[in-house]
Structure formats: C-alpha cells, structure tokens
Design an enzyme around this catalytic site. Sequence first.
Site, PDB file in Angstrom:
ATOM      1  N   ASP A  69       5.299  13.728   1.770  1.00 36.53           N
ATOM      2  CA  ASP A  69       4.895  13.227   3.084  1.00 36.53           C
ATOM      3  C   ASP A  69       3.561  13.838   3.525  1.00 36.53           C
ATOM      4  OD1 ASP A  69       5.172  11.714   5.373  1.00 36.53           O
ATOM      5  OD2 ASP A  69       6.441  13.166   6.415  1.00 36.53           O
ATOM      6  N   ASN A 110       9.637   1.898   5.012  1.00 35.90           N
ATOM      7  CA  ASN A 110       8.182   1.805   4.845  1.00 35.90           C
ATOM      8  C   ASN A 110       7.699   0.348   4.724  1.00 35.90           C
ATOM      9  OD1 ASN A 110       7.975   4.855   2.846  1.00 35.90           O
ATOM     10  ND2 ASN A 110       7.609   4.597   5.046  1.00 35.90           N
TER      11      ASN A 110
HETATM   12  C1  IPE Z   1       9.550   9.338   4.091  1.00 29.54           C
HETATM   13  O1  IPE Z   1       8.346   9.508   4.763  1.00 29.54           O
HETATM   14  C2  IPE Z   1       9.396   8.362   2.995  1.00 29.54           C
HETATM   15  C3  IPE Z   1       8.529   8.763   1.887  1.00 29.54           C
HETATM   16  C4  IPE Z   1       7.923   9.889   1.735  1.00 29.54           C
HETATM   17  C5  IPE Z   1       8.368   7.773   0.868  1.00 29.54           C
HETATM   18  P1  IPE Z   1       8.028   8.738   6.117  1.00 29.54           P
HETATM   19  O2  IPE Z   1       6.690   9.177   6.545  1.00 29.54           O
HETATM   20  O3  IPE Z   1       8.245   7.295   5.940  1.00 29.54           O
HETATM   21  O4  IPE Z   1       9.169   9.296   7.082  1.00 29.54           O
HETATM   22  P2  IPE Z   1       9.232   9.353   8.678  1.00 29.54           P
HETATM   23  O5  IPE Z   1       8.960   7.981   9.177  1.00 29.54           O
HETATM   24  O6  IPE Z   1       8.194  10.316   9.135  1.00 29.54           O
HETATM   25  O7  IPE Z   1      10.604   9.845   8.973  1.00 29.54           O
HETATM   26  C1  IPE Z   2       3.889   9.711   2.628  1.00 28.51           C
HETATM   27  O1  IPE Z   2       2.817   9.873   3.468  1.00 28.51           O
HETATM   28  C2  IPE Z   2       3.771   8.518   1.713  1.00 28.51           C
HETATM   29  C3  IPE Z   2       4.592   7.359   2.091  1.00 28.51           C
HETATM   30  C4  IPE Z   2       5.502   7.336   3.034  1.00 28.51           C
HETATM   31  C5  IPE Z   2       4.383   6.157   1.336  1.00 28.51           C
HETATM   32  P1  IPE Z   2       2.728   9.092   4.849  1.00 28.51           P
HETATM   33  O2  IPE Z   2       2.062   7.799   4.584  1.00 28.51           O
HETATM   34  O3  IPE Z   2       4.048   8.999   5.495  1.00 28.51           O
HETATM   35  O4  IPE Z   2       1.766  10.024   5.670  1.00 28.51           O
HETATM   36  P2  IPE Z   2       1.935  10.474   7.185  1.00 28.51           P
HETATM   37  O5  IPE Z   2       3.311  11.051   7.305  1.00 28.51           O
HETATM   38  O6  IPE Z   2       1.767   9.257   8.024  1.00 28.51           O
HETATM   39  O7  IPE Z   2       0.879  11.489   7.389  1.00 28.51           O
HETATM   40 MG    MG Z   3       5.066  10.187   6.775  1.00 30.58          MG
END
Ligand code: IPE
Ligand code: IPE
Ligand code: MG
Length: 254
Positions: free
Chosen positions: A21, A69
């Site tokens: 993340d 996502n």
């Molecule tokens: C969790 O991250 C999913 C992945 C890393 C693929 P998110 O960024 O989607 O999670 P939330 O929305 O902060 O809980």
């Molecule tokens: C994790 O990084 C990757 C995916 C969920 C695909 P994020 O895209 O959630 O990055 P933040 O949490 O918005 O910084």
């Molecule tokens: Mg995230």
Amino acid sequence: MSQLEKIDKNQLPLHIAIIMDGNGRWAQEKGEDRLYGHYQGVESVRNVAEGCAELGIRFLTLYAFSTENWDRPEPEVTGLMELLAETIRQEVSTLTRNNIKLQLIGNIAMLPEYARLGLEEAVELTRNNSGMTLIIALSYSSRWELLQAVKTIANDVQKGNLLPEQINEDTLRRHLATNAFPDPELMIRTSGECRISNFLLYQLAYAELYFTDTRWPDFGKEHLYEAILNFQQRQRRFGKTGEQIQRESATDMH
Ligand code: IPE
Ligand code: IPE
Ligand code: MG
C-alpha cells in the site's frame, strides 16, 4: 552485523503475505500522477520477491488489486491492468530462471482478456518450478472468497455429496482460493494504514501483523529483513500461556 546476518535462518516464516500500500500517496507527495507510484511499486515487488527467494521463504503472497479497487477512477484501473500485463510479460523468464512458481488468487475472470491471458500463461509456464511460490492476489477479497466457498459447499450438500455434519474446518479450507498454501505466519502492510482491507481474513487468524509507515515504492530488502527480525522476536502463543510455549520449545530442543 547487518540486518540480514541477524536473521535466524531456522526460524523463518514459511509464508509471508504483504498488503502493498501507499503507491498513490508516494507519487502525489512528489507531485506526480498516482500511476507513477504504481510503476515504482513494481521495482519493490522485484526486490522483495528476490529477497524472499534468497532467504528461502517458501510462499509469498502479494495483494496487488482488491475487489474494491475496481471502484477506482477508470484511468487508474486501466493503467494498473496494463502495468500488470506488461510486468508479467517482462518477468516470466526471470521467474523461471529463479525457479519461482506463480499462482493467482481472486476473481480472475473479471480481468480484461489481455491481462488474464498473459497471467494464465505465466502460471502454466512456471507450474513445475519447485522453489518459492509467488501468489498474486488479484481482483481478490476475502469476503468474495468466503462466499464462493459457502456456495460450493452448499451445492455439494444439495447434491447429496456432503452431509452438513461432515462440514469441518478442513472442508472450508479446501474450498478457499488458498487451499494449496499454508496460512501466512507474517503479514506486512506498508504505508501506515493499520487495517486488513478484506485480505485473507480467515487465513490471517494467527498471523503476526507488522505495520510500517514506509510507502510501498520505498520498501526494499532491508525493510523486509527488519519485518522478519521483528517477527522473530515475538512469542506466538496460539491461545496457550507463555510458560507452556517456553516448556514446549525447551523439550523441542532435546
Ligand atoms: C488494499 O489497499 C488493497 C491492495 C493493496 C491491493 P487499498 O489502498 O485499496 O486499501 P484501503 O482502501 O486503504 O483500505
Ligand atoms: C496500493 O497503493 C496499490 C493498489 C491498491 C493497487 P494505493 O494505490 O492504494 O496507494 P495509496 O494508498 O492511495 O497511497
Ligand atoms: Mg491504498
């Protein structure tokens, strides 16, 4: 002594799971587009997978894309799918060279065909590799997985192949997407968020959780070693008392 040297090779977690993340925020903090963060995140995947394989970790699960996502803005979803397809195309030979077996968990049918076919091909090509198993959670969520399991079990009961009283923990496990893998012993989440976000809810029941503020694109081998060292300092009790665990490990040594 380096962090790597401090790791006890006889006490490694068998299975590490990671919620990768913080890509978006990492990029935005640099004044860049969120997708730039996802591209940099691929480099971390390479480093961490290599680090785990070098150490002798048997299973590594990476949460790459959740069911939720799909609700992100369309350009980000498409960008992620294209990145995924491109990365797999480039990396499949490296996986084979390093004897890594690729596996997928999640609702893969939802992926665009160009991404799905490349991934399925990579799974097939690496099927007989006997080193580390790299599991990518894609279009995955634990609630989706549990629902699938419950539906299949209900079907078996309806068809008369299974009696309700025969359903036990093992029945459920066999119907999970993770049925071929042991439960993760260590779960790492980067970027400072302290939540599970629908990841392996059943399988993480007794995992050690490790949260770090480091954003995923900044996470490298040294951070991985740090997490493993932290894991090795913990006493895993599984409901027992600390004294019981100490006694058990003392008798194990004899
Ligand atoms: C969790 O991250 C999913 C992945 C890393 C693929 P998110 O960024 O989607 O999670 P939330 O929305 O902060 O809980
Ligand atoms: C994790 O990084 C990757 C995916 C969920 C695909 P994020 O895209 O959630 O990055 P933040 O949490 O918005 O910084
Ligand atoms: Mg995230």
